[in-house]
Motif scaffolding. Structure first.
Motif, PDB file in Angstrom:
ATOM      1  N   CYS A 299       0.836  -1.212   0.000  1.00  0.00           N
ATOM      2  CA  CYS A 299       0.000   0.000   0.000  1.00  0.00           C
ATOM      3  C   CYS A 299       0.867   1.258   0.000  1.00  0.00           C
ATOM      4  O   CYS A 299       0.516   2.264  -0.614  1.00  0.00           O
ATOM      5  CB  CYS A 299      -0.915   0.009   1.222  1.00  0.00           C
ATOM      6  SG  CYS A 299      -2.237  -1.193   1.135  1.00  0.00           S
TER       7      CYS A 299
ATOM      8  N   GLU B 185       1.973   2.171  -3.399  1.00  0.00           N
ATOM      9  CA  GLU B 185       0.886   2.794  -4.174  1.00  0.00           C
ATOM     10  C   GLU B 185       0.673   4.249  -3.748  1.00  0.00           C
ATOM     11  O   GLU B 185       0.360   5.100  -4.576  1.00  0.00           O
ATOM     12  CB  GLU B 185      -0.409   1.995  -4.012  1.00  0.00           C
ATOM     13  CG  GLU B 185      -0.352   0.588  -4.570  1.00  0.00           C
ATOM     14  CD  GLU B 185      -0.044   0.554  -6.062  1.00  0.00           C
ATOM     15  OE1 GLU B 185      -0.533   1.407  -6.801  1.00  0.00           O
ATOM     16  OE2 GLU B 185       0.702  -0.357  -6.480  1.00  0.00           O
TER      17      GLU B 185
ATOM     18  N   ALA C 162       3.327   6.169  -5.415  1.00  0.00           N
ATOM     19  CA  ALA C 162       2.986   6.328  -6.837  1.00  0.00           C
ATOM     20  C   ALA C 162       1.941   7.435  -7.004  1.00  0.00           C
ATOM     21  O   ALA C 162       2.000   8.230  -7.943  1.00  0.00           O
ATOM     22  CB  ALA C 162       2.463   5.017  -7.397  1.00  0.00           C
ATOM     23  N   THR C 163       0.995   7.493  -6.049  1.00  0.00           N
ATOM     24  CA  THR C 163      -0.057   8.518  -6.113  1.00  0.00           C
ATOM     25  C   THR C 163       0.534   9.922  -6.028  1.00  0.00           C
ATOM     26  O   THR C 163      -0.005  10.865  -6.599  1.00  0.00           O
ATOM     27  CB  THR C 163      -1.058   8.301  -4.958  1.00  0.00           C
ATOM     28  OG1 THR C 163      -1.505   6.953  -4.995  1.00  0.00           O
ATOM     29  CG2 THR C 163      -2.251   9.219  -5.055  1.00  0.00           C
TER      30      THR C 163
ATOM     31  N   TYR D 201       0.206  11.160 -11.500  1.00  0.00           N
ATOM     32  CA  TYR D 201      -1.171  11.287 -11.007  1.00  0.00           C
ATOM     33  C   TYR D 201      -1.498  12.711 -10.569  1.00  0.00           C
ATOM     34  O   TYR D 201      -2.651  13.043 -10.348  1.00  0.00           O
ATOM     35  CB  TYR D 201      -1.421  10.291  -9.867  1.00  0.00           C
ATOM     36  CG  TYR D 201      -1.373   8.875 -10.363  1.00  0.00           C
ATOM     37  CD1 TYR D 201      -2.456   8.332 -11.038  1.00  0.00           C
ATOM     38  CD2 TYR D 201      -0.226   8.107 -10.219  1.00  0.00           C
ATOM     39  CE1 TYR D 201      -2.404   7.046 -11.542  1.00  0.00           C
ATOM     40  CE2 TYR D 201      -0.163   6.814 -10.714  1.00  0.00           C
ATOM     41  CZ  TYR D 201      -1.255   6.285 -11.376  1.00  0.00           C
ATOM     42  OH  TYR D 201      -1.201   5.028 -11.882  1.00  0.00           O
TER      43      TYR D 201
ATOM     44  N   THR E  16      -1.694   2.974   6.517  1.00  0.00           N
ATOM     45  CA  THR E  16      -1.630   1.714   5.774  1.00  0.00           C
ATOM     46  C   THR E  16      -1.319   0.580   6.742  1.00  0.00           C
ATOM     47  O   THR E  16      -0.642   0.773   7.744  1.00  0.00           O
ATOM     48  CB  THR E  16      -0.528   1.764   4.691  1.00  0.00           C
ATOM     49  OG1 THR E  16       0.706   2.090   5.325  1.00  0.00           O
ATOM     50  CG2 THR E  16      -0.831   2.764   3.612  1.00  0.00           C
TER      51      THR E  16
ATOM     52  N   THR F  58      -6.118   3.091   4.273  1.00  0.00           N
ATOM     53  CA  THR F  58      -5.843   2.668   2.900  1.00  0.00           C
ATOM     54  C   THR F  58      -5.453   1.193   2.842  1.00  0.00           C
ATOM     55  O   THR F  58      -4.465   0.790   3.460  1.00  0.00           O
ATOM     56  CB  THR F  58      -4.695   3.521   2.323  1.00  0.00           C
ATOM     57  OG1 THR F  58      -5.010   4.893   2.502  1.00  0.00           O
ATOM     58  CG2 THR F  58      -4.487   3.234   0.852  1.00  0.00           C
TER      59      THR F  58
ATOM     60  N   ARG G 267      -5.297   0.837  -5.994  1.00  0.00           N
ATOM     61  CA  ARG G 267      -4.546   1.565  -7.027  1.00  0.00           C
ATOM     62  C   ARG G 267      -4.549   3.062  -6.706  1.00  0.00           C
ATOM     63  O   ARG G 267      -5.410   3.531  -5.958  1.00  0.00           O
ATOM     64  CB  ARG G 267      -5.191   1.323  -8.400  1.00  0.00           C
ATOM     65  CG  ARG G 267      -4.949  -0.075  -8.944  1.00  0.00           C
ATOM     66  CD  ARG G 267      -5.501  -0.212 -10.352  1.00  0.00           C
ATOM     67  NE  ARG G 267      -5.029   0.837 -11.258  1.00  0.00           N
ATOM     68  CZ  ARG G 267      -3.819   0.831 -11.831  1.00  0.00           C
ATOM     69  NH1 ARG G 267      -3.003  -0.159 -11.618  1.00  0.00           N
ATOM     70  NH2 ARG G 267      -3.450   1.822 -12.612  1.00  0.00           N
ATOM     71  N   PRO G 268      -3.620   3.819  -7.297  1.00  0.00           N
ATOM     72  CA  PRO G 268      -3.606   5.266  -7.055  1.00  0.00           C
ATOM     73  C   PRO G 268      -4.935   5.940  -7.354  1.00  0.00           C
ATOM     74  O   PRO G 268      -5.343   6.858  -6.639  1.00  0.00           O
ATOM     75  CB  PRO G 268      -2.492   5.760  -7.991  1.00  0.00           C
ATOM     76  CG  PRO G 268      -1.553   4.612  -8.083  1.00  0.00           C
ATOM     77  CD  PRO G 268      -2.420   3.393  -8.066  1.00  0.00           C
TER      78      PRO G 268
END
Ligand code: SF4
Length: 149
Positions: free
Chosen positions: A34, A37, A40-41, A46, A68, A95, A131-132
């Motif tokens: 998590c 991710e 990545a977000t 993004y 998380t 999350t 996912r983001p």
């Protein structure tokens, strides 16, 4: 009775809060899936800054706590301390499936369960890992909820 000046100030505060939520991230026992991710977000791909969202290193300056993982016995007190250091009003986003219920770690000797076992949670984002796009959707839902308050 609320004075007109007070209601104007409340409106400005709500507007500022919705347009610049600073977030702090805490891993209370995640496998790191998590967390990757969430990182990545936060990348330009993004472009989460379009919502005014900024990652903050200190809970003392943050509005939103993104958690998380399940809560382990070792991290419980630290999670509580991070939450208590945040100024009011503060919001919590859980999350991933583990942060909701303990997920795959549920029943382990060192796991207490989801985040809501320790602190109040405003938004739950399911997925293993989410996912983001799902994380962004969850945070936007939180901001939409703030507009109604
Ligand atoms: S939800 Fe999945 S990716 Fe996230 S901490 Fe749990 S096992 Fe890891």
């Amino acid at each position: 009775m609320v004075s007109p000046w007070q209601s104007v100030m409340d409106g400005i505060k709500t507007w500022a809060r919705i347009n610049s939520p600073w977030v702090v991230h805490y891993n209370s026992g995640s496998c790191n899936g998590c967390d990757i991710e969430i990182l990545a977000t936060l990348t330009p791909r993004y472009d989460i800054e379009r919502f005014g969202i900024k990652l903050q290193g200190s809970p003392r300056h943050a509005d939103v706590l993104i958690c998380t993982g399940p809560v382990t016995r070792q991290s419980r007190d630290r999670l509580l301390r991070v939450y208590e250091q945040m100024p009011e009003p503060k919001f919590v986003v859980a999350t991933g499936s583990c942060s909701i219920s303990g997920g795959v770690f549920d029943g382990c000797y060192n796991v207490m369960g989801g985040i809501a076992e320790v602190i109040p949670v405003d938004v739950f984002i399911p997925g293993c890992p989410p996912r983001p796009e799902a994380i962004i959707y969850g945070v936007v839902q939180l901001l939409e909820g703030l507009k109604k308050k």
